[in-house]
Design a protein around this motif. Structure first.
Motif, PDB file in Angstrom:
ATOM      1  N   ILE A 233       0.843  -1.204   0.000  1.00 10.95           N
ATOM      2  CA  ILE A 233       0.000   0.000   0.000  1.00 10.95           C
ATOM      3  C   ILE A 233       0.877   1.252   0.000  1.00 10.95           C
ATOM      4  O   ILE A 233       0.560   2.242  -0.674  1.00 10.95           O
ATOM      5  CB  ILE A 233      -0.992  -0.010   1.186  1.00 10.95           C
ATOM      6  CG1 ILE A 233      -1.969  -1.188   1.059  1.00 10.95           C
ATOM      7  CG2 ILE A 233      -1.721   1.326   1.314  1.00 10.95           C
ATOM      8  CD1 ILE A 233      -2.776  -1.248  -0.226  1.00 10.95           C
TER       9      ILE A 233
ATOM     10  N   VAL B  11       1.797   1.696  -3.518  1.00 14.97           N
ATOM     11  CA  VAL B  11       0.660   2.246  -4.261  1.00 14.97           C
ATOM     12  C   VAL B  11       0.579   3.755  -4.030  1.00 14.97           C
ATOM     13  O   VAL B  11       0.424   4.536  -4.979  1.00 14.97           O
ATOM     14  CB  VAL B  11      -0.669   1.563  -3.840  1.00 14.97           C
ATOM     15  CG1 VAL B  11      -1.865   2.258  -4.482  1.00 14.97           C
ATOM     16  CG2 VAL B  11      -0.662   0.082  -4.196  1.00 14.97           C
ATOM     17  N   LYS B  12       0.688   4.174  -2.772  1.00 13.35           N
ATOM     18  CA  LYS B  12       0.623   5.607  -2.455  1.00 13.35           C
ATOM     19  C   LYS B  12       1.741   6.374  -3.171  1.00 13.35           C
ATOM     20  O   LYS B  12       1.510   7.463  -3.698  1.00 13.35           O
ATOM     21  CB  LYS B  12       0.710   5.809  -0.941  1.00 13.35           C
ATOM     22  CG  LYS B  12      -0.564   5.392  -0.227  1.00 13.35           C
ATOM     23  CD  LYS B  12      -0.441   5.220   1.265  1.00 13.35           C
ATOM     24  CE  LYS B  12       0.069   6.339   2.040  1.00 13.35           C
ATOM     25  NZ  LYS B  12       0.084   6.083   3.500  1.00 13.35           N
TER      26      LYS B  12
ATOM     27  N   LEU C 281      -4.470   2.841 -11.722  1.00 11.99           N
ATOM     28  CA  LEU C 281      -4.744   1.738 -10.786  1.00 11.99           C
ATOM     29  C   LEU C 281      -4.670   0.368 -11.444  1.00 11.99           C
ATOM     30  O   LEU C 281      -4.245  -0.597 -10.810  1.00 11.99           O
ATOM     31  CB  LEU C 281      -6.106   1.915 -10.126  1.00 11.99           C
ATOM     32  CG  LEU C 281      -6.135   2.810  -8.900  1.00 11.99           C
ATOM     33  CD1 LEU C 281      -7.533   2.865  -8.319  1.00 11.99           C
ATOM     34  CD2 LEU C 281      -5.149   2.356  -7.851  1.00 11.99           C
TER      35      LEU C 281
ATOM     36  N   LEU D 255       0.807   6.598  -6.843  1.00 16.70           N
ATOM     37  CA  LEU D 255      -0.304   7.535  -7.032  1.00 16.70           C
ATOM     38  C   LEU D 255       0.175   8.973  -6.841  1.00 16.70           C
ATOM     39  O   LEU D 255      -0.226   9.868  -7.580  1.00 16.70           O
ATOM     40  CB  LEU D 255      -1.439   7.229  -6.050  1.00 16.70           C
ATOM     41  CG  LEU D 255      -2.220   5.940  -6.298  1.00 16.70           C
ATOM     42  CD1 LEU D 255      -3.223   5.708  -5.169  1.00 16.70           C
ATOM     43  CD2 LEU D 255      -2.928   5.971  -7.645  1.00 16.70           C
TER      44      LEU D 255
ATOM     45  N   THR E  97     -10.332   5.535  -0.200  1.00 18.34           N
ATOM     46  CA  THR E  97     -10.149   4.861  -1.487  1.00 18.34           C
ATOM     47  C   THR E  97      -8.938   5.463  -2.190  1.00 18.34           C
ATOM     48  O   THR E  97      -8.519   6.580  -1.863  1.00 18.34           O
ATOM     49  CB  THR E  97     -11.392   5.039  -2.388  1.00 18.34           C
ATOM     50  OG1 THR E  97     -11.497   6.422  -2.721  1.00 18.34           O
ATOM     51  CG2 THR E  97     -12.651   4.533  -1.716  1.00 18.34           C
ATOM     52  N   PRO E  98      -8.382   4.760  -3.175  1.00 15.72           N
ATOM     53  CA  PRO E  98      -7.286   5.346  -3.946  1.00 15.72           C
ATOM     54  C   PRO E  98      -7.692   6.673  -4.606  1.00 15.72           C
ATOM     55  O   PRO E  98      -6.907   7.618  -4.652  1.00 15.72           O
ATOM     56  CB  PRO E  98      -6.971   4.276  -4.995  1.00 15.72           C
ATOM     57  CG  PRO E  98      -7.393   2.997  -4.364  1.00 15.72           C
ATOM     58  CD  PRO E  98      -8.608   3.351  -3.556  1.00 15.72           C
ATOM     59  N   SER E  99      -8.935   6.775  -5.069  1.00 13.38           N
ATOM     60  CA  SER E  99      -9.414   8.023  -5.685  1.00 13.38           C
ATOM     61  C   SER E  99      -9.433   9.153  -4.668  1.00 13.38           C
ATOM     62  O   SER E  99      -9.031  10.282  -4.973  1.00 13.38           O
ATOM     63  CB  SER E  99     -10.819   7.835  -6.249  1.00 13.38           C
ATOM     64  OG  SER E  99     -10.815   6.830  -7.227  1.00 13.38           O
TER      65      SER E  99
ATOM     66  N   SER F 297      -8.186  -1.817  -4.447  1.00 18.39           N
ATOM     67  CA  SER F 297      -8.919  -0.694  -3.866  1.00 18.39           C
ATOM     68  C   SER F 297      -9.460  -1.023  -2.479  1.00 18.39           C
ATOM     69  O   SER F 297      -9.376  -0.197  -1.565  1.00 18.39           O
ATOM     70  CB  SER F 297     -10.073  -0.272  -4.777  1.00 18.39           C
ATOM     71  OG  SER F 297      -9.572   0.225  -5.990  1.00 18.39           O
TER      72      SER F 297
ATOM     73  N   TYR G 236      -7.594   9.345  -2.048  1.00 20.06           N
ATOM     74  CA  TYR G 236      -6.193   9.660  -1.762  1.00 20.06           C
ATOM     75  C   TYR G 236      -5.626  10.595  -2.833  1.00 20.06           C
ATOM     76  O   TYR G 236      -4.967  11.586  -2.527  1.00 20.06           O
ATOM     77  CB  TYR G 236      -5.364   8.370  -1.669  1.00 20.06           C
ATOM     78  CG  TYR G 236      -3.896   8.614  -1.432  1.00 20.06           C
ATOM     79  CD1 TYR G 236      -3.424   8.945  -0.163  1.00 20.06           C
ATOM     80  CD2 TYR G 236      -2.983   8.548  -2.485  1.00 20.06           C
ATOM     81  CE1 TYR G 236      -2.086   9.191   0.053  1.00 20.06           C
ATOM     82  CE2 TYR G 236      -1.643   8.795  -2.265  1.00 20.06           C
ATOM     83  CZ  TYR G 236      -1.194   9.109  -1.000  1.00 20.06           C
ATOM     84  OH  TYR G 236       0.141   9.364  -0.792  1.00 20.06           O
ATOM     85  N   LYS G 237      -5.901  10.284  -4.102  1.00 22.65           N
ATOM     86  CA  LYS G 237      -5.414  11.128  -5.199  1.00 22.65           C
ATOM     87  C   LYS G 237      -5.977  12.545  -5.100  1.00 22.65           C
ATOM     88  O   LYS G 237      -5.253  13.524  -5.296  1.00 22.65           O
ATOM     89  CB  LYS G 237      -5.772  10.505  -6.555  1.00 22.65           C
ATOM     90  CG  LYS G 237      -4.856   9.349  -6.926  1.00 22.65           C
ATOM     91  CD  LYS G 237      -5.302   8.542  -8.115  1.00 22.65           C
ATOM     92  CE  LYS G 237      -5.534   9.283  -9.375  1.00 22.65           C
ATOM     93  NZ  LYS G 237      -5.789   8.396 -10.527  1.00 22.65           N
TER      94      LYS G 237
ATOM     95  N   PHE H 121      -6.547  -1.143  -0.076  1.00 21.65           N
ATOM     96  CA  PHE H 121      -6.081   0.231   0.140  1.00 21.65           C
ATOM     97  C   PHE H 121      -6.983   0.921   1.164  1.00 21.65           C
ATOM     98  O   PHE H 121      -6.497   1.554   2.107  1.00 21.65           O
ATOM     99  CB  PHE H 121      -6.090   1.001  -1.186  1.00 21.65           C
ATOM    100  CG  PHE H 121      -5.421   2.342  -1.132  1.00 21.65           C
ATOM    101  CD1 PHE H 121      -4.087   2.471  -1.488  1.00 21.65           C
ATOM    102  CD2 PHE H 121      -6.113   3.482  -0.728  1.00 21.65           C
ATOM    103  CE1 PHE H 121      -3.451   3.707  -1.444  1.00 21.65           C
ATOM    104  CE2 PHE H 121      -5.496   4.713  -0.683  1.00 21.65           C
ATOM    105  CZ  PHE H 121      -4.159   4.830  -1.045  1.00 21.65           C
TER     106      PHE H 121
END
Length: 185
Positions: free
Chosen positions: A129, A132-133, A143, A136, A169-171, A159, A173-174, A162
Motif C-alpha cells: 500500500i 501504491v501511495k 490503478l 499515485l 479509497t485510492p481516488s 482498492s 487519496y489522489k 487500500f
C-alpha cells in the motif's frame, strides 16, 4: 570477514549512506546490501563504537540479537521484492520467505508476529500500500497498471485493501494529495 546486520535499511539511498559512512571511517567492506554490510575484517572495539553511534545518528542500528536479525532479514527481503517494481505473477509470500531464509515459515511467522505485533502478511500488505501511495503521488501509473505490477487479482481487490489500510479509497487519496499544497503522503 564480519557481517553486520543493520536495521532500517530499506532503499538504495540507505545502502549509499552506509557505504559512504564505511568509506569515511576507512572500514574495508566487500559489499553493502539492504539490511547488512559485509566487512573484510572485524573493526576494533573503538571503531565499532564510533560506527554504531554514527549509524544511530543516521537512523540505523546494528542488530545483535539473532531473533531481531531474523525479523530484519524478513523485512529486508520484502522490501527487495517491492524495490524490483513488480511482484511476479502468482507470488507466494510463504514460499518466498521460506526459500530466502531457509527456515520453517510457521516458526518465522510466529516470531515475527510476537515481536512486531502484526503478521508477515499484514506487514507485506502495508508495504504494498505504501508503494501504491508512492505511485499515485507521482502519477506514474493508473490503478489498473499498479494492480498488475503488485500482483493483485483485480483493481477492486487493490482498492478494498487500500481502503482497509488507509481508511480511504485510492481516488480519495489522489484527490487529497492534489488539494494539498505540499503534497501529503
Amino acid at each position: 570477514m564480519e557481517e553486520l546486520q543493520i536495521k532500517n535499511m530499506v532503499c538504495p539511498r540507505c545502502i549509499m549512506a552506509v557505504e559512504n559512512l564505511l568509506f569515511d571511517k576507512q572500514i574495508a567492506f566487500e559489499k553493502v546490501v539492504l539490511g547488512k554490510a559485509i566487512l573484510l575484517q572485524k573493526p576494533s572495539k573503538k571503531l565499532m563504537v564510533e560506527l554504531e553511534a554514527d549509524l544511530i545518528r543516521m537512523g540505523f542500528e546494528i542488530l545483535q540479537d539473532k531473533d531481531v536479525q531474523r525479523i530484519e532479514k524478513i523485512k529486508s527481503s520484502l522490501h527487495q521484492v517491492l524495490q524490483s517494481g513488480e511482484i511476479p505473477s502468482g507470488f507466494n509470500l510463504m514460499e518466498y520467505i521460506k526459500s530466502n531464509l531457509n527456515e520453517d515459515y510457521c516458526k518465522l511467522s510466529h516470531l515475527f508476529s510476537s515481536m512486531e505485533g502484526v503478521t508477515i502478511e499484514k506487514f507485506f500488505i502495508s508495504l504494498k500500500i505504501d508503494k501504491v501511495k508512492e505511485w499515485l503521488f507521482y502519477e506514474e501509473m493508473n490503478l489498473s497498471e499498479i494492480s498488475y505490477k503488485l500482483d493483485y487479482s483485480s483493481v477492486q481487490h487493490l482498492s478494498s485493501q487500500f481502503k482497509k489500510v488507509t481508511g480511504m479509497t485510492p481516488s480519495d487519496y489522489k484527490k487529497m494529495i492534489k488539494k494539498s499544497p505540499e503534497g501529503w503522503r
